[in-house]
Design an enzyme around this catalytic site. Structure first.
Site, PDB file in Angstrom:
ATOM      1  CB  CYS A 202     -13.026 -50.381  36.407  1.00 37.64           C
ATOM      2  SG  CYS A 202     -12.061 -49.025  37.067  1.00 37.64           S
ATOM      3  CB  CYS A 205     -10.453 -51.288  40.621  1.00 35.12           C
ATOM      4  SG  CYS A 205     -12.238 -51.275  40.318  1.00 35.12           S
ATOM      5  CB  CYS A 221     -12.064 -48.040  42.189  1.00 35.21           C
ATOM      6  SG  CYS A 221     -11.977 -47.578  40.453  1.00 35.21           S
ATOM      7  CG  ASP A 339      -8.472 -64.184  14.761  1.00 41.41           C
ATOM      8  OD1 ASP A 339      -9.475 -64.644  14.184  1.00 41.41           O
ATOM      9  OD2 ASP A 339      -8.355 -64.162  15.995  1.00 41.41           O
TER      10      ASP A 339
END
Lengths: 413, 242
Positions: A202, A205, A221, A339
């Site tokens: 999330c 949160c 949340c 990369d």
């Protein structure tokens, strides 16, 4: 029509003409379109130029990890009712210098439709006071040099808080929703997002997101998918009144239908009805070489750009089914990110059944990746060799950024 | 090894799968499969308990906030420590490597406890980020060819007396301590800063994990042609920094 009725200050005029001169020199020297160098010179002479140029225009900004160049073209076409009334950085020069150069390009324009690099969105949004901002998606891209994906969403959120612009945002990407939901005025579009691996956590949160069907919600949340007012449904756009409008594009794939849906929602905010907007979008064919089909050595090579895992995933879903041959090309130069570990986030097992040739600076990374995926492949030294090994007919050629430029040159695009 | 199949557990892909970390899982699975083993791959999300009966556990790298969340949840869960007590093999990368140590510095600048499965402690570097190809000599006890990988981190990891350096760097930074060490290991738990993913660049490390899990000294050979070609290219690249 607003047009460029107010004259620019002498300093701004000087900056624009100095920029044009630098661009012309750059073009003459064979160093590309000159838009970036021109913009740099102009910005140096007048740092407020971007704001001043944009002051005459209704500006739409477009940002995302993937699809911003194409969507910028689609919106520009959707808004265009006369040949000169839209300026746009159509070639993808999407940082402040390139944007300045694009805005300085047309004196009769009414709209500025501007693609913005993700990292610069907040800055550009502050400088140009846009009327609308389209936010398509955010996912991992060039992690060796770019900011973390969630940090980008956080930066968008802070930069867009308090903006007066209408935000047109993808309800299906939790990171985009997090970024957009600090704004007062948001139109949510169910544009889809096949790639989900940057948004299991999330953004608010840190709880684990639950994703039943098309919905998503945080179990902790309550942060959840907003109810969209526009949606992509198959090959139709659903508008806020529930009417379905057919999408007819010359561009392939679900991702481009999603881009068209977002573009229709943006156009509607400027009074262009969905039917008109979608009809105008049909004019868009190849965008900076992407999706172009090139005749080469008796084959038809379709050029597909995919720069990161989300892009590759969307590209796999649009290519012809087996036995269509596929050429894969990957580089890891500065502009690509050095990369190559992202190759392991791409499900190359989906190419099973296609004859595959790999080329590019990092063809050996691709070879190991395909070996581990259990997919047959051939390693070729050049694009020419790869094309020769494919039977006549359509070839799907998928490449990342600089590999795509190399491929265009190799096949004479 | 439990039952008839090799249980490969990928710990927290929702938080720790940033730099192609799935590649390590795929390489271990592929090389086990090529030796005729059945592989049971178990992806454990951070809202699920970590199974304690796995044979090989793989933990990847991640961004700063997910690293904090992963460490909190792993410490609370306790499954990974129990698995190690049961003799499981653990291979960890970057943020995951730091989490296996005693403590690391999290996104809020605080020292946060790890799992204590490796005798290492990590802090945040203040200099430039370590980004680029790495070449290192593996610990001689492991009898493995040179380590090649790609690093992208700002961490500095100090080894305690019961951890051995996994390798000594020739080119690149590794643990960032300035003493040339890279990664750490004890008998069953391994950590490295190498992405790449590292097992795709170093398939014999994947084989080592398999041998430890199976408790055998040797595995049937497989065709390593493309791995060898990639290794040769990347080793050459590491010795010629851009």
């Amino acid at each position: 029509m607003s047009g460029n009725s107010e004259p620019l200050s002498p300093r701004a005029k000087l900056a624009v003409s100095a920029g044009r001169a630098a661009a012309a020199v750059s073009r003459a020297a064979g160093r590309g379109s000159g838009s970036v160098i021109g913009g740099r010179v102009a910005l140096k002479l007048d740092p407020d130029l971007l704001a001043r140029l944009a002051g005459h225009l209704d500006v739409v900004l477009v940002s995302a990890t993937n699809g911003k160049t194409t969507t910028t073209r689609l919106i520009a076409e959707a808004l265009r009712s006369e040949p000169d009334d839209v300026v746009s950085n159509a070639l993808g020069a999407n940082m402040p210098a390139g944007i300045t150069s694009a805005l300085a390009g047309g004196s009769r324009a009414r709209y500025g439709v501007i693609e913005v690099d993700e990292k610069y969105l907040s800055t550009v949004a502050r400088d140009v006071t846009p009327k609308a901002i389209a936010l398509l998606n955010l996912s991992r891209d060039q992690l060796d040099r770019a900011a973390e994906t969630r940090m980008l969403a956080e930066r968008w959120r802070e930069g867009l808080a308090g903006t007066k612009a209408l935000i047109v945002a993808n309800a299906d990407d939790p990171l985009v929703v997090w970024a957009a939901s600090s704004s007062a005025n948001v139109v949510w579009v169910a544009a889809g997002q096949e790639w989900k691996d940057d948004a299991w956590s999330c953004p608010s949160c840190g709880g684990v997101l639950q994703r039943p069907g098309d919905e998503w919600a945080c179990g902790e949340c309550g942060f959840r998918r907003p109810t969209p007012s526009w949606a992509l449904s198959g090959d139709h756009v659903l508008d806020p009144h529930g009417s379905a409008w057919p999408i007819r594009l010359q561009l392939p794939g679900r991702a481009n239908r999603a881009n068209a849906t977002t573009s229709a929602a943006v156009a509607a905010a400027f009074g262009v009805p969905p039917q008109t907007a979608l009809e105008r979008m049909f004019a868009v064919t190849a965008v900076a070489g992407r999706y172009d089909v090139v005749s080469y050595q008796g084959r038809e090579v379709r050029l597909l750009l995919a720069k990161n895992p989300a892009g590759w995933l969307e590209t796999f879903s649009l290519i012809d089914p087996p036995p269509a041959p596929v050429i894969l090309s990957v580089n890891a130069r500065g502009a690509d990110g050095t990369d190559t570990s992202w190759l392991w986030d791409v499900d190359y097992g989906r190419l099973a059944g296609h004859p595959i040739c790999v080329i590019g600076d990092r063809r050996l990374d691709l070879a190991v990746r395909l070996e581990v995926a259990g997919v047959d492949f051939q390693v070729c030294q050049t694009a020419e060799e790869a094309v020769r090994r494919c039977p006549p007919g359509r070839i799907e050629a998928i490449a990342n950024y600089t590999a795509f430029q190399d491929l265009r040159r190799a096949v004479g695009n | 090894m439990s039952d008839s199949s090799l249980r490969v557990v990928w710990v927290y892909p929702d938080l720790l799968s940033t730099y192609g970390d799935q590649g390590n899982v795929l390489v271990v699975g592929r090389r086990a499969h090529q030796r005729g083993l059945n592989v049971d791959r178990i992806d454990v999300r951070s809202d699920q308990p970590v199974p304690t009966s796995g044979d090989i556990y793989l933990i990847g790298g991640g961004e700063d906030r997910p690293q904090r969340l992963a460490a909190e949840r792993l410490v609370r869960d306790g499954g990974l420590q129990r698995a190690v007590d049961n003799g499981a093999i653990v291979f960890s990368v970057c943020a995951g490597y730091q989490i296996l140590g005693h403590e690391f510095v999290n996104d809020q600048g605080e020292r946060q406890p790890g799992l204590g499965l490796l005798d290492v402690t990590s802090v945040r570097g203040t200099g430039v980020r370590c980004v680029g190809d790495v070449l290192a000599d593996m610990d001689e006890h492991l009898r493995l060819p040179q380590l090649t990988g790609f690093e992208n981190h700002q961490g500095i990891t100090h080894l305690g007396p019961t951890a051995r350096p996994l390798a000594r760097v020739r080119f690149g930074n590794g643990n960032g301590t300035g003493d040339g060490t890279e990664g750490a290991w004890n008998d069953t738990v391994f950590g490295t800063y190498m992405h790449g993913p590292v097992l795709a660049r170093n398939p014999l490390i994947a084989d080592l994990l398999l041998k430890l899990a199976l408790d055998v000294n040797a595995l049937p050979p497989v065709d390593d042609r493309w791995y060898e070609a990639l290794r040769a290219e990347r080793i050459a690249a590491a010795t010629q920094p851009a």
